[in-house]
Scaffold this motif. Sequence first.
Motif, PDB file in Angstrom:
ATOM      1  N   GLU A 189     -17.526   7.103  52.166  1.00  0.00           N
ATOM      2  CA  GLU A 189     -17.904   7.200  53.561  1.00  0.00           C
ATOM      3  C   GLU A 189     -16.880   8.049  54.392  1.00  0.00           C
ATOM      4  N   LEU A 190     -15.325   7.790  53.989  1.00  0.00           N
ATOM      5  CA  LEU A 190     -14.559   8.524  54.558  1.00  0.00           C
ATOM      6  C   LEU A 190     -13.742   9.390  54.044  1.00  0.00           C
ATOM      7  N   GLY A 191     -14.458   9.939  52.891  1.00  0.00           N
ATOM      8  CA  GLY A 191     -14.175  11.232  51.986  1.00  0.00           C
ATOM      9  C   GLY A 191     -12.883  11.192  51.595  1.00  0.00           C
ATOM     10  N   LEU A 192     -12.305   9.880  51.076  1.00  0.00           N
ATOM     11  CA  LEU A 192     -11.106   9.682  50.541  1.00  0.00           C
ATOM     12  C   LEU A 192     -11.052  10.339  49.147  1.00  0.00           C
ATOM     13  N   PRO A 193     -10.300  11.315  48.917  1.00  0.00           N
ATOM     14  CA  PRO A 193     -10.394  11.995  47.421  1.00  0.00           C
ATOM     15  C   PRO A 193      -9.712  11.512  46.352  1.00  0.00           C
ATOM     16  N   VAL A 194      -8.826  10.605  46.581  1.00  0.00           N
ATOM     17  CA  VAL A 194      -7.877  10.097  45.422  1.00  0.00           C
ATOM     18  C   VAL A 194      -7.795   8.419  45.433  1.00  0.00           C
ATOM     19  N   ASN A 195      -7.363   7.933  44.584  1.00  0.00           N
ATOM     20  CA  ASN A 195      -7.047   6.627  44.337  1.00  0.00           C
ATOM     21  C   ASN A 195      -5.257   6.562  44.989  1.00  0.00           C
ATOM     22  N   GLY A 196      -5.078   5.250  45.085  1.00  0.00           N
ATOM     23  CA  GLY A 196      -3.687   4.871  45.432  1.00  0.00           C
ATOM     24  C   GLY A 196      -3.456   4.169  46.693  1.00  0.00           C
ATOM     25  N   LEU A 197      -4.528   3.987  47.313  1.00  0.00           N
ATOM     26  CA  LEU A 197      -4.507   3.203  48.583  1.00  0.00           C
ATOM     27  C   LEU A 197      -4.885   1.682  48.273  1.00  0.00           C
ATOM     28  N   GLU A 198      -5.002   1.355  46.939  1.00  0.00           N
ATOM     29  CA  GLU A 198      -5.542  -0.085  46.755  1.00  0.00           C
ATOM     30  C   GLU A 198      -4.457  -0.997  47.580  1.00  0.00           C
ATOM     31  N   SER A 199      -5.139  -2.104  47.873  1.00  0.00           N
ATOM     32  CA  SER A 199      -4.043  -3.096  48.641  1.00  0.00           C
ATOM     33  C   SER A 199      -4.084  -4.430  47.644  1.00  0.00           C
ATOM     34  N   ASN A 200      -3.144  -5.266  47.991  1.00  0.00           N
ATOM     35  CA  ASN A 200      -3.207  -6.443  47.212  1.00  0.00           C
ATOM     36  C   ASN A 200      -4.410  -7.357  46.820  1.00  0.00           C
ATOM     37  N   GLU A 201      -5.310  -7.072  47.613  1.00  0.00           N
ATOM     38  CA  GLU A 201      -6.581  -7.752  47.844  1.00  0.00           C
ATOM     39  C   GLU A 201      -7.461  -6.923  47.023  1.00  0.00           C
ATOM     40  N   PRO A 202      -7.956  -7.781  45.853  1.00  0.00           N
ATOM     41  CA  PRO A 202      -8.881  -6.863  45.028  1.00  0.00           C
ATOM     42  C   PRO A 202      -9.892  -6.250  45.736  1.00  0.00           C
ATOM     43  N   GLY A 203     -10.252  -5.091  45.418  1.00  0.00           N
ATOM     44  CA  GLY A 203     -11.405  -4.171  45.804  1.00  0.00           C
ATOM     45  C   GLY A 203     -11.321  -3.744  47.147  1.00  0.00           C
ATOM     46  N   LYS A 204     -10.291  -3.813  47.811  1.00  0.00           N
ATOM     47  CA  LYS A 204      -9.848  -3.311  49.067  1.00  0.00           C
ATOM     48  C   LYS A 204      -8.930  -2.234  49.129  1.00  0.00           C
ATOM     49  N   VAL A 205      -9.030  -1.298  49.780  1.00  0.00           N
ATOM     50  CA  VAL A 205      -7.956  -0.170  50.323  1.00  0.00           C
ATOM     51  C   VAL A 205      -7.554  -0.426  51.685  1.00  0.00           C
TER      52      VAL A 205
END
Length: 487
Positions: A189-205
């Motif tokens: 939905e946000l058009g975020l094209p790459v990974n790398g924004l994962e937080s410590n909380e599983p499944g969250k950016v």
Amino acid sequence: MKIVTRTDTRQKALFVTAEIADLVKVGGLGDVSAAIPRAMQASHDVRVLIPGYRQVLESGNAIRVVGEVEGYAALPACKIGRIDTDDGLVIYVVLCPELYDREGTPYGDDEGVDWPDNHIRFARLSLAAAEFAAGRAGLKWTPQLLHLNDWQTALTPAYLFWRDQPTPSIFTIHNLAYQGLCDARCSVELGLPVNGLESNEPGKVSFLKAGILYATHITTVSATYAQEITTPAFGCGLEGLLGDKQQQGCLTGILNGIDDSWAPESDPHLIQGFAANDWAGKQANAVQVRMTFGLAPSNGPIFAVVSRLVHQKGLDLTLQVAEHIVNQGGQIALIGRGEAKVEAAVRELAARFPGQIAARIGFNETDARRMFAGSDFLLMPSRYEPCGLSQMYAQCFGSLPIARNTGGLADSIEDGITGFLFEDSSAESYRSAIDRAFRVYAHPELFRAMRCRAMASPYHWRVSIQPYSRLYDQLLSAAPLQLLRQG
Ligand code: ADP
Ligand code: GLC
């Protein structure tokens, strides 16, 4: 005859924020957002960008539509409005009624529940800022630098990076604990094209992580907090990344300041202005606080609490020491709102000590200012405090802060000189600072000396703005090099 117009040679920066005290404020971010762009005007052309919340639309300010930005992924297209304040600040407004024109606070409904589409609302704000930088907002004015604040604006540097837009950015962390987490599935939905924004909380950016990863420079609001957030105790899982940024010289602590409206001699909110040595003027304000809060007449000290009622602020510790304060002849006046369970506990406490402890659940600026002016001490037992403004306001108005030795509290209170600091987040440690305060209060000459020192504290934006001004210049002068490198 030729008309000669003076050209504005100042470099241009856009200050992007979710709050500005002129229009809507939830806490200190609103105050700082109203102050920094104004304090910078002497050296830079700084304008503000905020969402068009209902409070903004209904503020009575004329809003002219001056531009527009395209939609992207699930972010709707929107118009850009412009407000010109009486003192000449330009505030651009992202006009998108479906996202922002609602009852409630900037972040949630009246019950304090976050809006479920906050990721869209603040991605929209962030991307609008990136469009300004790219000259794609339909305006003649294009910023050369972006100054972003907290998670709500933290996707901006990421959008700049992904779009190869080399405009330098400063990302200021006012509170690391609010990360702006959203379900990783929302990335589309946000058009975020790459990974790398994962937080410590599983499944969250984490929006905040994007700001840290991609901004040219990161600041936070005190030197001590800048250090603290590189440790596991304060780093909210981002300490490793922040430690790396610090080593690269890309993380700086810049202490906030207070604006010129904080002048005890002339503040129109007060029933009587007073100067540092004016004991009677201060007393008149104390009488007013007792009257407003229904506290009994007393010769003892008034302890004020002016705070968001949230875990960070350690209200539970104040509840534990309250009886100790009353037993020694002190009174407590509290104003604030926040988490329902903290509000309920505060109400209960006031009911147990009628005439000695009183609370107003809510917030208004006049009461807050009158409390700083009428109290002898301010209680601020924060678990962590990136900067804190209330202790600066209190000092300026002759109320000595009793606070934890952390973050900006450590950097703005001189223990035993302008206030009292305690080490541990425990009732015992807190109580010992309160006892020291009572001992000083019992010696009027000592107490007055501390009050005078506190009122002379130098935390005004006039002075505090200089490190920001230097940082803006540093990034602006490095920008062409960056352009070359990327080109
Ligand atoms: P924080 O931003 O963490 O709340 P600060 O001390 O930096 O802490 O800033 C507090 C500012 O917010 C002060 O101007 C204070 O008067 C104001 N304030 C405190 N409680 C509230 C509240 N419940 N609602 C709105 N503003 C508040
Ligand atoms: C945050 C912090 C507070 C700081 C304020 C303004 O709300 O909790 O410590 O003073 O931002 O920077």
